[in-house]
Design a protein around this motif. Structure first.
Motif, mmCIF file in Angstrom:
data_model
loop_
_atom_site.group_PDB
_atom_site.id
_atom_site.type_symbol
_atom_site.label_atom_id
_atom_site.label_comp_id
_atom_site.label_asym_id
_atom_site.label_seq_id
_atom_site.Cartn_x
_atom_site.Cartn_y
_atom_site.Cartn_z
ATOM 1 N N MET A 1 0.835 -1.164 0.000
ATOM 2 C CA MET A 1 0.000 0.000 0.000
ATOM 3 C C MET A 1 0.882 1.230 0.000
ATOM 4 S SD MET A 1 -2.371 1.224 3.065
ATOM 5 C CE MET A 1 -4.013 1.514 2.565
ATOM 6 N N PRO A 2 0.697 2.121 -0.936
ATOM 7 C CA PRO A 2 1.519 3.333 -0.971
ATOM 8 C C PRO A 2 1.085 4.334 0.086
ATOM 9 C CG PRO A 2 -0.003 3.284 -2.821
ATOM 10 C CD PRO A 2 -0.167 1.987 -2.090
ATOM 11 N N VAL A 3 2.059 4.985 0.711
ATOM 12 C CA VAL A 3 1.797 5.961 1.761
ATOM 13 C C VAL A 3 0.863 7.067 1.278
ATOM 14 C CG1 VAL A 3 2.864 7.740 3.195
ATOM 15 C CG2 VAL A 3 3.958 5.519 2.972
ATOM 16 N N ASP A 4 1.018 7.516 0.040
ATOM 17 C CA ASP A 4 0.221 8.642 -0.445
ATOM 18 C C ASP A 4 -1.246 8.292 -0.675
ATOM 19 O OD1 ASP A 4 0.688 7.073 -2.671
ATOM 20 O OD2 ASP A 4 1.361 8.709 -3.935
ATOM 21 N N ASP A 5 -1.650 7.054 -0.467
ATOM 22 C CA ASP A 5 -3.037 6.640 -0.644
ATOM 23 C C ASP A 5 -3.699 6.281 0.690
ATOM 24 O OD1 ASP A 5 -5.258 6.249 -2.262
ATOM 25 O OD2 ASP A 5 -4.753 4.189 -2.739
ATOM 26 N N LEU A 6 -3.099 6.656 1.778
ATOM 27 C CA LEU A 6 -3.663 6.336 3.092
ATOM 28 C C LEU A 6 -4.973 7.053 3.354
ATOM 29 C CD1 LEU A 6 -0.556 6.295 5.437
ATOM 30 C CD2 LEU A 6 -1.902 4.353 4.656
ATOM 31 N N GLY A 7 -5.260 8.122 2.633
ATOM 32 C CA GLY A 7 -6.461 8.906 2.856
ATOM 33 C C GLY A 7 -7.758 8.151 2.654
ATOM 34 N N VAL A 8 -7.728 6.986 2.028
ATOM 35 C CA VAL A 8 -8.948 6.198 1.852
ATOM 36 C C VAL A 8 -9.310 5.448 3.133
ATOM 37 C CG1 VAL A 8 -8.559 5.934 -0.625
ATOM 38 C CG2 VAL A 8 -7.844 4.108 0.938
ATOM 39 N N LEU A 9 -8.435 5.481 4.121
ATOM 40 C CA LEU A 9 -8.662 4.779 5.378
ATOM 41 C C LEU A 9 -9.086 5.747 6.473
ATOM 42 C CD1 LEU A 9 -5.503 2.501 5.369
ATOM 43 C CD2 LEU A 9 -7.830 1.852 4.741
ATOM 44 N N PRO A 10 -9.835 5.272 7.468
ATOM 45 C CA PRO A 10 -10.172 6.116 8.617
ATOM 46 C C PRO A 10 -8.899 6.604 9.317
ATOM 47 C CG PRO A 10 -11.459 4.087 8.645
ATOM 48 C CD PRO A 10 -10.421 3.934 7.565
ATOM 49 N N ALA A 11 -9.014 7.724 9.973
ATOM 50 C CA ALA A 11 -7.864 8.358 10.622
ATOM 51 C C ALA A 11 -7.169 7.436 11.617
ATOM 52 C CB ALA A 11 -8.295 9.650 11.308
ATOM 53 N N ASP A 12 -7.946 6.644 12.370
ATOM 54 C CA ASP A 12 -7.311 5.780 13.362
ATOM 55 C C ASP A 12 -6.416 4.727 12.717
ATOM 56 O OD1 ASP A 12 -9.708 4.526 12.415
ATOM 57 O OD2 ASP A 12 -9.715 3.199 14.160
ATOM 58 N N ALA A 19 4.888 3.198 8.339
ATOM 59 C CA ALA A 19 5.340 3.609 7.006
ATOM 60 C C ALA A 19 6.858 3.512 6.912
ATOM 61 C CB ALA A 19 4.888 5.031 6.720
ATOM 62 N N GLU A 20 7.317 2.866 5.874
ATOM 63 C CA GLU A 20 8.751 2.734 5.619
ATOM 64 C C GLU A 20 9.215 3.877 4.708
ATOM 65 O OE1 GLU A 20 10.543 0.452 7.111
ATOM 66 O OE2 GLU A 20 8.873 -0.707 7.931
ATOM 67 N N GLU A 21 10.496 4.128 4.694
ATOM 68 C CA GLU A 21 11.051 5.192 3.851
ATOM 69 C C GLU A 21 10.789 4.963 2.366
ATOM 70 O OE1 GLU A 21 15.141 6.002 4.669
ATOM 71 O OE2 GLU A 21 14.778 6.240 6.811
ATOM 72 N N ASN A 22 10.660 3.707 1.950
ATOM 73 C CA ASN A 22 10.439 3.397 0.533
ATOM 74 C C ASN A 22 8.962 3.471 0.136
ATOM 75 O OD1 ASN A 22 9.321 1.097 1.640
ATOM 76 N ND2 ASN A 22 10.773 -0.321 0.706
ATOM 77 N N GLY A 23 8.092 3.883 1.074
ATOM 78 C CA GLY A 23 6.679 4.041 0.766
ATOM 79 C C GLY A 23 5.807 2.853 1.120
ATOM 80 N N GLU A 24 6.393 1.750 1.539
ATOM 81 C CA GLU A 24 5.602 0.593 1.941
ATOM 82 C C GLU A 24 4.938 0.874 3.287
ATOM 83 O OE1 GLU A 24 7.973 -3.143 0.010
ATOM 84 O OE2 GLU A 24 8.660 -2.403 1.943
ATOM 85 N N VAL A 25 3.754 0.297 3.463
ATOM 86 C CA VAL A 25 3.013 0.512 4.699
ATOM 87 C C VAL A 25 2.519 -0.820 5.231
ATOM 88 C CG1 VAL A 25 1.100 1.742 5.764
ATOM 89 C CG2 VAL A 25 2.255 2.740 3.808
ATOM 90 N N SER A 26 2.646 -0.986 6.534
ATOM 91 C CA SER A 26 2.146 -2.205 7.164
ATOM 92 C C SER A 26 1.374 -1.838 8.420
ATOM 93 C CB SER A 26 3.304 -3.165 7.480
ATOM 94 O OG SER A 26 4.252 -2.554 8.318
ATOM 95 N N TRP A 27 0.604 -2.812 8.885
ATOM 96 C CA TRP A 27 -0.175 -2.662 10.107
ATOM 97 C C TRP A 27 0.061 -3.857 10.983
ATOM 98 C CZ3 TRP A 27 -1.703 -0.735 5.542
ATOM 99 C CH2 TRP A 27 -2.153 0.590 5.532
#
Length: 98
Positions: A1-12, A19-27
């Protein structure tokens, strides 16, 4: 999941993302099902999941856990949820790719 597309998710869920420096995101695995559901609701197709286990120094072991090659967001969510329910995850963090 790209960091710049996080806006589709709820704020929490955005704030709990790793978020990793290369743009990868994990939960954390505890948030993964919620993330997958929100992505499907937003029309995003989850292409795969990797499981990561981080060491204290920030290095990690990563294991590819699931792959989806279709185009349906709901089928993609269900495939990813099915993969997570298999158990025996080799880590606590789920990297989501769409």
């Amino acid at each position: 999941m790209p960091v710049d597309d996080l806006g589709v998710l709820p704020a929490d869920l955005q704030t709990r993302a790793r978020a990793e420096e290369n743009g990868e995101v994990s939960w954390h695995v505890d948030d993964a099902a919620s993330v997958l559901g929100e992505l499907a609701n937003a029309g995003r197709v989850v292409l795969g999941l990797d499981v990561r286990e981080y060491d204290e120094d920030g290095s990690f072991l990563e294991v590819a856990w699931s792959v989806y090659a279709g185009v349906d967001p709901i089928e993609a969510r269900d495939a990813a949820l099915g993969a997570l329910s298999r158990g025996g995850l080799p880590g606590d963090w789920i990297l989501v790719t769409w």
